[in-house]
Design an enzyme around this catalytic site. Structure first.
Site, mmCIF file in Angstrom:
data_model
loop_
_atom_site.group_PDB
_atom_site.id
_atom_site.type_symbol
_atom_site.label_atom_id
_atom_site.label_comp_id
_atom_site.label_asym_id
_atom_site.label_seq_id
_atom_site.Cartn_x
_atom_site.Cartn_y
_atom_site.Cartn_z
ATOM 1 N N PHE A 1 1.903 -10.828 -2.615
ATOM 2 C CA PHE A 1 2.108 -9.500 -2.052
ATOM 3 C C PHE A 1 2.115 -8.419 -3.130
ATOM 4 O O PHE A 1 2.615 -8.618 -4.231
ATOM 5 C CB PHE A 1 3.418 -9.453 -1.259
ATOM 6 C CG PHE A 1 3.468 -10.453 -0.144
ATOM 7 C CD1 PHE A 1 2.730 -10.252 1.012
ATOM 8 C CD2 PHE A 1 4.210 -11.623 -0.269
ATOM 9 C CE1 PHE A 1 2.742 -11.189 2.032
ATOM 10 C CE2 PHE A 1 4.235 -12.564 0.744
ATOM 11 C CZ PHE A 1 3.494 -12.349 1.901
ATOM 12 N N ASP A 2 1.543 -7.270 -2.755
ATOM 13 C CA ASP A 2 1.544 -6.094 -3.629
ATOM 14 C C ASP A 2 2.637 -5.113 -3.239
ATOM 15 O O ASP A 2 3.023 -4.264 -4.042
ATOM 16 C CB ASP A 2 0.193 -5.377 -3.557
ATOM 17 C CG ASP A 2 -0.952 -6.274 -3.985
ATOM 18 O OD1 ASP A 2 -0.759 -7.062 -4.937
ATOM 19 O OD2 ASP A 2 -2.032 -6.201 -3.364
ATOM 20 N N ALA A 3 3.114 -5.214 -2.002
ATOM 21 C CA ALA A 3 4.158 -4.312 -1.511
ATOM 22 C C ALA A 3 5.191 -5.112 -0.739
ATOM 23 O O ALA A 3 4.844 -6.016 0.036
ATOM 24 C CB ALA A 3 3.560 -3.230 -0.620
ATOM 25 N N ARG B 1 -1.470 -7.506 2.320
ATOM 26 C CA ARG B 1 -0.774 -7.765 1.061
ATOM 27 C C ARG B 1 0.627 -7.151 1.076
ATOM 28 O O ARG B 1 1.211 -6.890 0.029
ATOM 29 C CB ARG B 1 -1.578 -7.184 -0.114
ATOM 30 C CG ARG B 1 -2.939 -7.825 -0.325
ATOM 31 C CD ARG B 1 -2.835 -9.164 -1.005
ATOM 32 N NE ARG B 1 -2.247 -9.063 -2.342
ATOM 33 C CZ ARG B 1 -1.986 -10.117 -3.126
ATOM 34 N NH1 ARG B 1 -2.248 -11.337 -2.706
ATOM 35 N NH2 ARG B 1 -1.465 -9.935 -4.330
#
Length: 433
Positions: free
Chosen positions: A137-139, A369
């Site tokens: 994950f980016d967030a 993501r």
């Protein structure tokens, strides 16, 4: 992580079989296979962690946790454990309870005959949780109460988890249905509780902010220079957020007496702001909600049929007290006004798609993501799934292991109102890298 979780469940089934056969001959085997699956006999009676106060995430049933001889020396006796529990602070109790709840779910998914082809991933250890979150994950979006803290008590490891995610360059947002605070108030509270000074107001997405942004998009779109007026049922924080967005505000906290007679309502002088009186009526949780406030808001909607009717959220209840008493939520206030006015409100909090669009527009998130972490199925998990995000349920808030088992027994795959999450973790503190 999926393979890991599936392997553990299969291994645990085999472990129970070995234990059952061994008990038939009234002896416990000392073979390496038994030790591999269950650890020492003294720890294997239930095939899972029997002492949640030991190393966080330790699970003798896990194929990754085979070195039980080294670990078991650090586990206190029952008497010692009782003493530790007695002296533990609230955060430690939250940690212990979440680990015990995870054990219940591990047992249930292991031993039940129900088809769980769509079951959530169970990530019981810090290593599994941290690795999966940081790699996929980016967030990361957090609900607050029940996830990062309960009341004024911080969930163990939550500050370190937030710092770790931010230090790793992740987008970290705090998305709550609590409309009682403005963004600045919300930032101040979280920075104090979590001891993370690097938090900014831009990271705060309370339902008071989403209400203000929704009003801006709906009412401030033409060249009409007259100031729009919003009538508020709610706190000073909600009034502040709407005022900061460029609106005139009426209502809010009041010292007026709570009742209103038929005669008084007939003679009541309603404020006239702008050409249509009230351009919107916003309802947020108000602990001093009363019949007078209901009457005033109801007539404003009656006199201004084009006015927006906005609900900051429709939560049914929150949990309070050691015995988890149901405290009526904002949904109760909203339903009262909906019923009396004959109008349907627009919800701008979780799980509304209005909030999903706000996050997408303002923060440019890639849903695939993005992970939403919450403690409620009907708001947090549903919001994440409806918005195309992955969802993680923590066991430190409203949703209990018993609730998940009940859903599994009744439906197998959850319901439309209470869908199953993508994954379940004991507590948010396990996300620290």
């Amino acid at each position: 992580a999926c393979t890991m979780a599936t392997s553990r469940i299969s291994m645990r089934r085999l472990a129970v079989f070995i234990f059952t056969v061994s008990a038939t001959f009234e002896k416990l085997p000392s073979c390496s296979a038994f030790s591999f699956f269950l650890g020492p006999p003294s720890l294997a009676i239930h095939g899972h962690r029997t002492n949640p106060s030991s190393n966080v995430g330790y699970c003798p049933a896990s194929p990754l946790s085979t070195d039980w001889r080294r670990r078991s020396s650090a586990i206190p006796s029952v008497a010692e454990d009782e003493e530790i529990y007695t002296l533990a602070d609230v955060s430690e109790t939250i940690r212990r309870d979440s680990l015990a709840a995870m054990d219940e779910l591990l047992d249930y998914y292991s031993f039940s005959l129900t088809d769980f082809s769509d079951q959530p991933m169970l990530l019981p250890t810090p290593e599994e949780v941290s690795t999966y979150v940081h790699e996929n994950f980016d967030a990361v979006l957090f609900d607050c109460d029940g996830v990062l803290y309960r009341g004024t008590d911080v969930v163990p490891g939550a500050p370190e988890a937030v710092k770790s995610l931010m230090d790793s360059g992740k987008t970290v947002l705090f998305v709550t249905n609590n409309a009682g605070a403005s963004r600045s108030q919300m930032r101040e509270k979280l920075a104090r509780l979590l001891n993370v000074d690097a938090l900014t107001e831009d990271q705060m997405v309370g339902s008071s902010y989403s209400a203000a942004r929704y009003l801006q998009k709906m009412l401030l779109v033409d060249e009409d220079s007259s100031k729009k007026n919003v009538h508020v049922i709610g706190t000073e924080g909600l009034c502040e957020e709407i005022s900061n967005a460029g609106f005139g505000v009426t209502g809010g906290p009041s010292d007026d007496r709570p009742g209103m007679s038929r005669e008084e309502l007939a003679e009541y002088s309603f404020p006239e702001h702008g050409k249509d009186g009230a351009d919107a009526v916003v309802v947020g949780l108000d602990n001093d909600f009363n019949y007078r406030k209901l009457c005033v808001a109801n007539v404003l909607l009656q006199r201004n049929p084009n006015a927006l009717f906005v609900a900051t959220n429709e939560d049914a209840f929150d949990l309070v007290g050691v015995d988890a008493r149901h405290l009526p939520g904002n949904g109760a206030l909203v339903k009262a006004l909906e019923h009396s006015s004959g109008r349907k409100s627009v919800c701008v909090g979780k799980p509304s798609p209005v909030l999903s669009r706000l996050l997408a527009d303002d923060y440019g998130l890639d849903p695939e993501r993005t992970l939403f972490v919450g403690d409620r199925l009907d708001t947090d998990v549903r919001f994440g799934l409806d918005g195309g995000m992955k969802s993680a349920l923590v066991l430190t808030g409203c949703t209990t292991a018993e609730k998940m088992i009940e859903l599994g027994e009744a439906k197998g795959r959850g319901t439309e109102e209470e869908p199953l999450p993508c994954m379940i973790i004991p507590h948010a503190g396990m996300m620290s890298k």
